[in-house]
Scaffold this motif. Sequence first.
Motif, PDB file in Angstrom:
ATOM      1  N   LEU A  34       0.823  -1.203   0.000  1.00  0.00           N
ATOM      2  CA  LEU A  34       0.000   0.000   0.000  1.00  0.00           C
ATOM      3  C   LEU A  34       0.863   1.260   0.000  1.00  0.00           C
ATOM      4  CD1 LEU A  34      -2.619  -1.055   2.707  1.00  0.00           C
ATOM      5  CD2 LEU A  34      -3.002  -0.952   0.243  1.00  0.00           C
ATOM      6  N   PRO A  35       0.402   2.325  -0.660  1.00  0.00           N
ATOM      7  CA  PRO A  35       1.105   3.608  -0.566  1.00  0.00           C
ATOM      8  C   PRO A  35       0.930   4.199   0.825  1.00  0.00           C
ATOM      9  CG  PRO A  35      -0.956   3.867  -1.753  1.00  0.00           C
ATOM     10  CD  PRO A  35      -0.789   2.391  -1.526  1.00  0.00           C
ATOM     11  N   HIS A  36       1.840   5.079   1.203  1.00  0.00           N
ATOM     12  CA  HIS A  36       1.809   5.671   2.534  1.00  0.00           C
ATOM     13  C   HIS A  36       1.586   7.176   2.443  1.00  0.00           C
ATOM     14  CE1 HIS A  36       3.819   1.841   3.241  1.00  0.00           C
ATOM     15  NE2 HIS A  36       3.575   1.976   4.529  1.00  0.00           N
ATOM     16  N   SER A  37       0.744   7.709   3.320  1.00  0.00           N
ATOM     17  CA  SER A  37       0.534   9.151   3.422  1.00  0.00           C
ATOM     18  C   SER A  37       1.595   9.736   4.343  1.00  0.00           C
ATOM     19  CB  SER A  37      -0.859   9.445   3.988  1.00  0.00           C
ATOM     20  OG  SER A  37      -1.861   8.904   3.152  1.00  0.00           O
ATOM     21  N   SER A  38       2.241  10.807   3.902  1.00  0.00           N
ATOM     22  CA  SER A  38       3.305  11.417   4.692  1.00  0.00           C
ATOM     23  C   SER A  38       2.722  12.294   5.799  1.00  0.00           C
ATOM     24  CB  SER A  38       4.208  12.256   3.790  1.00  0.00           C
ATOM     25  OG  SER A  38       5.233  12.873   4.535  1.00  0.00           O
ATOM     26  N   PHE A  39       3.382  12.297   6.964  1.00  0.00           N
ATOM     27  CA  PHE A  39       2.985  13.184   8.059  1.00  0.00           C
ATOM     28  C   PHE A  39       4.243  13.701   8.744  1.00  0.00           C
ATOM     29  CE2 PHE A  39       3.662   9.163  10.210  1.00  0.00           C
ATOM     30  CZ  PHE A  39       4.211   9.515  11.437  1.00  0.00           C
ATOM     31  N   ARG A  40       4.131  14.867   9.362  1.00  0.00           N
ATOM     32  CA  ARG A  40       5.229  15.424  10.155  1.00  0.00           C
ATOM     33  C   ARG A  40       4.823  15.376  11.620  1.00  0.00           C
ATOM     34  NH1 ARG A  40       9.876  18.051   9.253  1.00  0.00           N
ATOM     35  NH2 ARG A  40      10.725  19.325  10.949  1.00  0.00           N
ATOM     36  N   PRO A  41       5.559  14.650  12.457  1.00  0.00           N
ATOM     37  CA  PRO A  41       5.146  14.479  13.849  1.00  0.00           C
ATOM     38  C   PRO A  41       5.431  15.703  14.707  1.00  0.00           C
ATOM     39  CG  PRO A  41       7.261  13.444  13.511  1.00  0.00           C
ATOM     40  CD  PRO A  41       6.817  13.944  12.156  1.00  0.00           C
ATOM     41  N   GLN A  42       4.769  15.752  15.855  1.00  0.00           N
ATOM     42  CA  GLN A  42       5.150  16.697  16.897  1.00  0.00           C
ATOM     43  C   GLN A  42       6.480  16.222  17.478  1.00  0.00           C
ATOM     44  OE1 GLN A  42       3.325  19.390  18.057  1.00  0.00           O
ATOM     45  NE2 GLN A  42       1.655  19.093  16.606  1.00  0.00           N
ATOM     46  N   THR A  43       7.392  17.136  17.781  1.00  0.00           N
ATOM     47  CA  THR A  43       8.680  16.756  18.357  1.00  0.00           C
ATOM     48  C   THR A  43       8.958  17.581  19.600  1.00  0.00           C
ATOM     49  OG1 THR A  43       9.902  18.348  16.998  1.00  0.00           O
ATOM     50  CG2 THR A  43       9.630  16.121  16.110  1.00  0.00           C
TER      51      THR A  43
END
Length: 376
Positions: free
Chosen positions: A13-22
């Motif tokens: 499956l393709p993956h949706s990109s996300f930017r996490p809280q750091t």
Amino acid sequence: MSEDDTVKTPPVLPHSSFRPQTRPDGSRVRCSFAFSSRGCYACSITGLRFVMALPAEVQYWTEPFRAEPSLLSSLQPVSPTYNINCPVSEALRLVCFPHSETSPVTDIWAQLKVAHRLDGNTEIIQPTRVTDSHVEVKVDKLSPFTIVLKILGFKVEVRGQLLLFLLKLSSRQKLIILLLPSNVNVEEVKSKYTGYKFIPTFSNCVLLESTEYSLSCGIEGSTVQPKKHLFFRDYGPNFHGTFEVILSQEVKELELELFRSKSKELRVWSGKVLLEDAVEVAAPPAARDQAGGHFVDRHFTELVSRVTVVDPILDSLLQKNLITLEGYIKIRSRDTPSEKMRELLLGPMVSSGDRGKDELLRILAKEFPCLMADLK
């Protein structure tokens, strides 16, 4: 499943990109993200991929690799060690860890396993698949995970990255060059170089383990040290520089070349470096202000955007008479968790005062421990 089948299985499956809280936590950087629905997601910072079966928050960070001496004599870590936590049981189905192996030609991919540290013991997990970039494993119990490779009788080529940090001193400039595997988190490396400037550049290269490298900058009067460096995989936590170039203040650009030391004809990486492109490495954010206002009020925006399951919260508040039945029904009818949380905070939590907010805080601490630890 045979090892050969594991290597050849293609991505599903393709993956949706996300930017996490750091947020900084001592010598490491903690990442977290609240997934609002099931699906496949890729972290833009670490390269980790998560396959979620249920909405939930996932928190993850790196830590030193640990294993029994008997395992260390036959296996080597070939990725950062990621400790992963998800409070919702069975929400996290699969995790894909980025690897840096260049090619399956020598069956290296078939040798990749994942070491799982649990209750003081290490188990070796056979991946469900290995792609050209990731090692995928099914997860049951969460704790530290590390990709490991059998110690082989020959040198292994790995995808590498060359990172540049600049420090301006009163009478000279110091350029730090790091040679690292490609699956090292750049943001974590940056956190070790606060006060330096980071120079963005194309960083990809191919490096050979246990091999000496040398660096040339082509600037007369400059100093490059050391003359040679033996490359090995470094996964922190310190990330010391591989090479250091000392330059005069007048130098604005230079041509860097990286060679395998035995022959300067074998150039591994080269490029023009513009020192004026350097970007200040930001200091870690300060701790959140604890003075003034209730915790719930101070973190209104985060609670609205990151609390992914609201109905159990409403059930508990109704049971304690902190929300009316009419308000309960109205909020539950909203379409999204964000809409429900916003109406809860602006309506019943305002009218119930600190008593209601204290109870909400208690519920959140129980249902979303990772989120609350992050906000605190």
